[in-house]
Write a protein that holds these residues in place. Sequence first.
Motif, short mmCIF file in Angstrom:
data_model
loop_
_atom_site.label_atom_id
_atom_site.label_comp_id
_atom_site.label_asym_id
_atom_site.label_seq_id
_atom_site.Cartn_x
_atom_site.Cartn_y
_atom_site.Cartn_z
N GLU A 72 -69.99 -15.09 60.11
CA GLU A 72 -68.90 -14.49 60.87
C GLU A 72 -67.98 -15.55 61.48
O GLU A 72 -68.45 -16.50 62.10
N PHE A 73 -66.71 -15.40 61.29
CA PHE A 73 -65.67 -16.28 61.81
C PHE A 73 -65.85 -17.73 61.37
O PHE A 73 -65.41 -18.65 62.05
N ASP A 74 -66.51 -17.94 60.24
CA ASP A 74 -66.62 -19.28 59.66
C ASP A 74 -65.32 -19.54 58.89
O ASP A 74 -65.13 -19.07 57.77
N ARG A 75 -64.43 -20.27 59.52
CA ARG A 75 -63.11 -20.50 58.93
C ARG A 75 -63.18 -21.31 57.63
O ARG A 75 -62.30 -21.18 56.79
N THR A 76 -64.24 -22.10 57.45
CA THR A 76 -64.37 -22.84 56.18
C THR A 76 -64.58 -21.88 55.01
O THR A 76 -64.30 -22.23 53.87
N LEU A 77 -65.08 -20.68 55.31
CA LEU A 77 -65.27 -19.64 54.30
C LEU A 77 -64.10 -18.67 54.25
O LEU A 77 -64.08 -17.77 53.42
N GLY A 78 -63.14 -18.85 55.16
CA GLY A 78 -62.01 -17.94 55.23
C GLY A 78 -62.33 -16.65 55.97
O GLY A 78 -61.54 -15.71 55.93
#
Length: 177
Positions: A72-78
Amino acid sequence: MHFQVDAIATILHAPQANVEAHWPLIVDALAALQILDPGVEAAAIASIGTESYLFAPEKEVGTASYFRRMYEFDRTLGNVEPGDGSKYCGRGFLPLVGRAAYARFGKLLGVDLVEQPDLAMDPAVAARILAYDFMLKGVPKPTAEGDWVKVRRLVHGDLAGWKRFNGILIPLQKLLA
């Protein structure tokens, strides 16, 4: 096809019906991208067999709290919206994870994986994702060079599962000899 269905099923201890149904889809997807050769086939079989004993697309198993914690909210995963962690969990022959990956591969395949992430469970779609992933990561070059450690790192990101991957690879290489 260089590898026979019964040999793949035996080496992987996978259900023969799954190999019969899915192996031709994987071969066709690799051929469509002009990366089909015995080494790439071996890399695909060993990679799928390392991730799953079923030789079928699978969906990552976990609770809502697990997916929140992991993605959740992992920006590296978008993953930027509430619920993205569970919505874009791992699916496919090789787990596709994160909104960005679903968007990228959906665009390549002409399929809306962002709005319909479960389409990554369709065996034909999962096979095409695997083939594009191999092509984009440059897997054919190290397979041609016999650099299987590099293949595992390219496909998985690290050497996790190396013992199983290599244990599958050894009998596949014997079949090619």
